[in-house]
Design a protein around this motif. Structure first.
Motif, PDB file in Angstrom:
ATOM      1  N   GLU A  19     -23.539   9.283  25.493  1.00  0.00           N
ATOM      2  CA  GLU A  19     -22.565   8.844  26.492  1.00  0.00           C
ATOM      3  C   GLU A  19     -21.404   9.836  26.596  1.00  0.00           C
ATOM      4  O   GLU A  19     -20.954  10.171  27.709  1.00  0.00           O
ATOM      5  CB  GLU A  19     -22.053   7.460  26.117  1.00  0.00           C
ATOM      6  N   GLU A  20     -20.931  10.310  25.465  1.00  0.00           N
ATOM      7  CA  GLU A  20     -19.822  11.255  25.481  1.00  0.00           C
ATOM      8  C   GLU A  20     -20.210  12.560  26.166  1.00  0.00           C
ATOM      9  O   GLU A  20     -19.435  13.130  26.938  1.00  0.00           O
ATOM     10  CB  GLU A  20     -19.333  11.506  24.048  1.00  0.00           C
ATOM     11  N   ARG A  21     -21.417  13.050  25.880  1.00  0.00           N
ATOM     12  CA  ARG A  21     -21.874  14.274  26.540  1.00  0.00           C
ATOM     13  C   ARG A  21     -21.988  14.088  28.055  1.00  0.00           C
ATOM     14  O   ARG A  21     -21.699  15.000  28.826  1.00  0.00           O
ATOM     15  CB  ARG A  21     -23.227  14.713  25.977  1.00  0.00           C
ATOM     16  N   ALA A  22     -22.394  12.896  28.460  1.00  0.00           N
ATOM     17  CA  ALA A  22     -22.704  12.669  29.872  1.00  0.00           C
ATOM     18  C   ALA A  22     -21.481  12.388  30.736  1.00  0.00           C
ATOM     19  O   ALA A  22     -21.410  12.859  31.877  1.00  0.00           O
ATOM     20  CB  ALA A  22     -23.700  11.514  29.996  1.00  0.00           C
ATOM     21  N   VAL A  23     -20.509  11.620  30.226  1.00  0.00           N
ATOM     22  CA  VAL A  23     -19.498  11.087  31.143  1.00  0.00           C
ATOM     23  C   VAL A  23     -18.053  11.468  30.838  1.00  0.00           C
ATOM     24  O   VAL A  23     -17.180  11.236  31.683  1.00  0.00           O
ATOM     25  CB  VAL A  23     -19.594   9.543  31.220  1.00  0.00           C
ATOM     26  N   VAL A  24     -17.758  12.032  29.679  1.00  0.00           N
ATOM     27  CA  VAL A  24     -16.355  12.282  29.323  1.00  0.00           C
ATOM     28  C   VAL A  24     -15.669  13.195  30.334  1.00  0.00           C
ATOM     29  O   VAL A  24     -14.568  12.906  30.818  1.00  0.00           O
ATOM     30  CB  VAL A  24     -16.236  12.856  27.896  1.00  0.00           C
ATOM     31  N   ALA A  25     -16.295  14.314  30.685  1.00  0.00           N
ATOM     32  CA  ALA A  25     -15.676  15.254  31.625  1.00  0.00           C
ATOM     33  C   ALA A  25     -15.455  14.600  32.983  1.00  0.00           C
ATOM     34  O   ALA A  25     -14.389  14.763  33.594  1.00  0.00           O
ATOM     35  CB  ALA A  25     -16.538  16.508  31.762  1.00  0.00           C
ATOM     36  N   ALA A  26     -16.453  13.857  33.464  1.00  0.00           N
ATOM     37  CA  ALA A  26     -16.325  13.200  34.763  1.00  0.00           C
ATOM     38  C   ALA A  26     -15.222  12.156  34.746  1.00  0.00           C
ATOM     39  O   ALA A  26     -14.449  12.020  35.698  1.00  0.00           O
ATOM     40  CB  ALA A  26     -17.653  12.576  35.160  1.00  0.00           C
ATOM     41  N   LEU A  27     -15.122  11.393  33.659  1.00  0.00           N
ATOM     42  CA  LEU A  27     -14.058  10.386  33.548  1.00  0.00           C
ATOM     43  C   LEU A  27     -12.677  11.041  33.503  1.00  0.00           C
ATOM     44  O   LEU A  27     -11.727  10.534  34.100  1.00  0.00           O
ATOM     45  CB  LEU A  27     -14.273   9.531  32.304  1.00  0.00           C
ATOM     46  N   ASN A  28     -12.563  12.150  32.814  1.00  0.00           N
ATOM     47  CA  ASN A  28     -11.267  12.811  32.692  1.00  0.00           C
ATOM     48  C   ASN A  28     -10.748  13.312  34.031  1.00  0.00           C
ATOM     49  O   ASN A  28      -9.554  13.184  34.341  1.00  0.00           O
ATOM     50  CB  ASN A  28     -11.338  13.968  31.691  1.00  0.00           C
ATOM     51  N   VAL A  29     -11.631  13.901  34.842  1.00  0.00           N
ATOM     52  CA  VAL A  29     -11.164  14.427  36.130  1.00  0.00           C
ATOM     53  C   VAL A  29     -10.956  13.312  37.146  1.00  0.00           C
ATOM     54  O   VAL A  29     -10.156  13.455  38.073  1.00  0.00           O
ATOM     55  CB  VAL A  29     -12.136  15.477  36.703  1.00  0.00           C
ATOM     56  N   THR A  30     -11.669  12.195  36.968  1.00  0.00           N
ATOM     57  CA  THR A  30     -11.541  11.082  37.913  1.00  0.00           C
ATOM     58  C   THR A  30     -10.314  10.234  37.618  1.00  0.00           C
ATOM     59  O   THR A  30      -9.619   9.785  38.536  1.00  0.00           O
ATOM     60  CB  THR A  30     -12.794  10.192  37.857  1.00  0.00           C
ATOM     61  N   ALA A  31     -10.055  10.009  36.338  1.00  0.00           N
ATOM     62  CA  ALA A  31      -8.924   9.176  35.949  1.00  0.00           C
ATOM     63  C   ALA A  31      -8.133   9.875  34.852  1.00  0.00           C
ATOM     64  O   ALA A  31      -8.206   9.505  33.680  1.00  0.00           O
ATOM     65  CB  ALA A  31      -9.412   7.813  35.463  1.00  0.00           C
ATOM     66  N   PRO A  32      -7.370  10.942  35.235  1.00  0.00           N
ATOM     67  CA  PRO A  32      -6.583  11.662  34.226  1.00  0.00           C
ATOM     68  C   PRO A  32      -5.475  10.802  33.661  1.00  0.00           C
ATOM     69  O   PRO A  32      -4.998   9.865  34.328  1.00  0.00           O
ATOM     70  CB  PRO A  32      -6.014  12.849  35.000  1.00  0.00           C
ATOM     71  N   GLY A  33      -5.070  11.116  32.414  1.00  0.00           N
ATOM     72  CA  GLY A  33      -4.031  10.339  31.782  1.00  0.00           C
ATOM     73  C   GLY A  33      -2.660  10.702  32.308  1.00  0.00           C
ATOM     74  O   GLY A  33      -2.463  11.661  32.996  1.00  0.00           O
TER      75      GLY A  33
END
Length: 283
Positions: A269-283
């Motif tokens: 899961e981390e390999r697949a979605v972390v980058a996409a989540l970060n750019v979509t919902a930055p902190g």
């Protein structure tokens, strides 16, 4: 168009982004995608806009009836490479949902009215694409997901230690049984809440913006079902455990299966979605 595109690509690279001659005044990037059918890397010069701090491109194809090839490519693989003439960086191509797309297109037309003319030439809706730069310095929901996983990993270690104590028959067995039950309930409830949040919120959002992720997200959702069944079995074993009657080795073996499945799931899961989540919902 291939020869013309090659000329533009060569000019942008050679001039470090300072286009002259017939290209003077053009605001271009080079977008490299992976071919949806061929798997080969394809580079296209594209006009882009900077809207609200985001790099935006439009799959106009000059108003042709079909989407350009690069758009089909990003629907299969959202990882792209951007060249500006002065730098090259990796990015993720996101397709915003309908309402966001429409609002962006209004701003696109306000900045470059020619796109309204392209839209008028075709019955297809011109896709608007946001190119998110991958920047390890930017924290977001992806990093929060990793933090949740780390907490769950630590909880797993604590549970495993409690199971080991039962197997070893250490002192205070009754106290350990009670503590293990309470810890197991807490862990299972936290994991269920985490997976429900992903299934109901994060995963549908990512699948909409990044169609290439849809098969992976479906598989991760299926993993959640498998993990839920393992959780149920572990919880039943822990809650029914009676010292001197139940088999602690069986409990440990079942627990190790769950822990192994979870660790593999978290890593995937981390390999697949972390980058996409970060750019979509930055902190």
């Amino acid at each position: 168009m291939t020869g013309f595109n090659d000329q533009v690509i060569e000019e942008l690279r050679r001039s470090n982004g300072e286009l002259g001659g017939m290209f003077e005044g053009w605001k271009l990037i080079l977008l490299t995608t992976t071919g949806a059918k061929s798997g080969r890397r394809r580079t296209n010069p594209l006009g882009y806009l900077d809207i609200d701090g985001k790099t935006v491109v439009v799959a106009s194809n000059m108003g042709a009836p079909a989407h350009p090839g690069w758009y089909h490519n990003i629907r299969r693989d959202h990882r792209v490479t951007i060249e500006t003439g002065t730098e090259t960086y990796e990015a993720i191509a996101a397709i915003p949902p309908a309402a966001e797309r429409d609002a962006l297109f209004v701003k696109v037309v306000a900045a470059e009215p020619g796109f309204a003319e392209y839209q008028a030439k075709t019955t297809r809706e011109l896709p608007v694409v946001i190119l998110h730069r991958i920047d390890d310095r930017v924290r977001g929901m992806g990093d929060f997901l990793v933090e949740v996983h780390e907490w769950l990993r630590e909880e797993l270690k604590t549970l495993r230690a409690g199971v080991d104590d039962l197997v070893a028959g250490r002192a205070g067995v009754l106290t350990m049984e009670k503590s293990l039950r309470a810890h197991c309930v807490s862990f299972c409830e936290a994991l269920t809440k985490h997976h429900t949040g992903e299934d109901m919120g994060a995963f549908p959002m990512l699948a909409q913006r990044f169609p290439a992720l849809a098969p992976v997200l479906t598989k991760l959702g299926e993993d959640h079902v498998v993990v839920a069944e393992l959780q149920k079995r572990i919880r039943e074993l822990v809650e029914a455990y009676v010292h001197g009657e139940s088999d602690p080795v069986r409990l440990r073996d079942e627990f190790d299966v769950l822990a192994g499945k979870l660790e593999a799931h978290f890593a995937h899961e981390e390999r697949a979605v972390v980058a996409a989540l970060n750019v979509t919902a930055p902190g």
